[in-house]
Design an enzyme around this catalytic site. Structure first.
Site, PDB file in Angstrom:
ATOM      1  N   GLU A 185      -3.497  -0.756   9.702  1.00 28.34           N
ATOM      2  CA  GLU A 185      -2.174  -1.239   9.321  1.00 28.34           C
ATOM      3  C   GLU A 185      -1.714  -0.620   8.004  1.00 28.34           C
ATOM      4  OE1 GLU A 185       0.010  -5.544   8.450  1.00 28.34           O
ATOM      5  OE2 GLU A 185      -2.166  -5.358   8.323  1.00 28.34           O
ATOM      6  N   HIS A 186      -2.570  -0.682   6.981  1.00 26.56           N
ATOM      7  CA  HIS A 186      -2.262  -0.112   5.669  1.00 26.56           C
ATOM      8  C   HIS A 186      -3.312   0.940   5.309  1.00 26.56           C
ATOM      9  CE1 HIS A 186      -1.143  -4.476   5.440  1.00 26.56           C
ATOM     10  NE2 HIS A 186      -0.023  -4.007   4.921  1.00 26.56           N
TER      11      HIS A 186
END
Length: 426
Positions: free
Chosen positions: A323-324
């Site tokens: 996600e990040h």
């Protein structure tokens, strides 16, 4: 946290990531199926019963908050914090304004095609609130929906003991979202995907949630639209050289504190730096206010990776598609990485700044979905509307070729629909 040696254990490391993701889904799927059956069979009564079971309700409440309830709750938020919420709304609005789709026209001799972007009619913003409140997620969903032109925007959030969090209530009023419901979890997704009593069926459901919410969104996709599969949070940090251990320790804690199913990890070329980070984490964990959640996430889903070959590290990160991603050190490396939900570059760009005040959307794909999808944006609330006008000249030029393709595919009525126009339209 286990230290993996990427040059020797790439396949085993990637397998562990996949097994962790799939294992969580398998354990959750059967629970979510039971919730779906209950909601579809019993409607609003199921929602009340599930809220009493999961959200600490001592008695039944109306499923929709009144505007008076929103105002009373919001009045508990200080003027200073109202200004902070307004600042976030301004930043998110400023960034997302540039995403508005433009009408496109395509012309050839005898052909005119217009492509427009039209908004969905009804959208639900799911606002997590099980362990901590997330007014930021409401802003991240409602702002692009409003910019897209969505006519009806609904919000729903878990309501512990039947009450709405004051900051979520304040954000609702600032965003002029007043159709707000006290329903959370997978049951909220099913209620708005199919309609349940007074809860309307919507066209689009957006917003992050826990693994149960993610599984329900996966299940309803196709019956309604969804933004993406946005489940438990993920963060990988790629360090290309030395780093300040305290900074990265808090970065990992920042995502681990969301949920004990969160996944966090660090890739680094130095074993000594990895050990230094572990030592710093052991020192700092005592001051983490959500220590138990952080420790469970680190124990269950945390990892450290030592690499010698940077290209192999890039390959692994793209396959994981977290996600990040934070890139520390050689910032040019970020251009070579394709599939994280978002990439933060340099020492000042970190996931928490993106969560709140950069303006980019923090509703991002998890579980590897970054390999084929991106973060929430204005265009996710729209669909392409295509209008086609054909003149006789274009029709005469290509009708025979189109009829031949219909013949090749064995679709006789396709060909006839074209042929009768040749014969009857003069």
């Amino acid at each position: 946290m286990k230290i993996w040696h990427l040059d020797k254990e790439l396949d085993a490391f990637l397998a562990s990531i996949v097994q962790g993701r799939e294992g969580r889904k398998a354990n959750i799927r059967s629970i979510v199926e039971g919730i779906k059956k209950d909601v579809l069979e019993r409607g609003e009564q199921a929602l009340v019963d599930l809220s009493m079971r999961f959200d600490g309700w001592q008695r039944p409440y109306p499923l929709k908050f009144s505007e008076d309830e929103l105002r009373v709750a919001a009045s508990q938020v200080s003027k200073k914090d109202i200004a902070v919420l307004k600042g976030m709304i301004r930043n998110v609005t400023a960034y997302h304004k540039g995403q508005l789709g433009k009408t496109r026209t395509y012309r050839r001799k005898g052909l005119h095609v217009k492509e427009q972007f039209v908004p969905v009619e009804r959208a639900l913003v799911y606002v997590p609130g099980g362990r901590v409140p997330y007014p930021s997620s409401l802003i991240m969903g409602a702002v692009p929906a409003r910019l897209a032109g969505v006519r009806e925007i609904y919000a729903t959030t878990p309501a512990h003991a039947g009450e709405i969090n004051p900051y979520i209530a304040a954000a609702c009023l600032l965003l002029e979202v007043t159709d707000v419901y006290r329903v959370g979890g997978a049951q909220a997704i099913y209620a708005f995907a199919y309609g349940a009593g007074a809860l309307p069926k919507v066209d689009m459901i957006v917003g992050p949630g826990n693994a149960y919410v993610e599984e329900a969104k996966r299940d309803v996709y196709g019956h309604v639209g969804i933004d993406m599969l946005a489940g438990p949070t993920e963060l990988i940090v790629l360090a290309t050289g030395a780093f300040e251990p305290a900074i990265l320790a808090w970065d990992l804690f920042s995502q681990a504190e969301h949920d004990d199913m969160a996944t966090v990890g660090l890739f680094a070329p130095s074993r000594d730096d990895l050990y230094a980070l572990m030592k710093q984490m052991e020192k700092l964990i005592a001051s983490a206010t959500r220590r138990e959640t952080v420790e469970r996430a680190l124990e269950n889903n945390g990892f450290l990776v030592h690499y010698g070959d940077l290209e192999r590290a890039i390959q692994a990160i793209d396959l994981i598609a977290p996600e990040h991603l934070e890139v520390m050190g050689d910032e040019a490396v970020a251009e070579r990485i394709q599939y994280p939900g978002i990439i933060y570059i340099g020492p000042y760009a970190c996931a928490p700044m993106g969560d709140y005040y950069i303006g980019t959307n923090h509703v991002l794909p998890t579980g590897g979905a970054g390999r084929f999808s991106a973060g929430l944006s204005v265009d996710r609330f729209t669909k392409r509307k295509v209008l086609v006008k054909i003149e006789r000249s274009f029709f005469d030029r290509f009708a025979d070729d189109a009829m031949r393709l219909a013949e090749v595919e064995g679709l006789q009525a396709h060909g006839q629909a074209i042929r009768v126009r040749k014969e009857l339209l003069k």
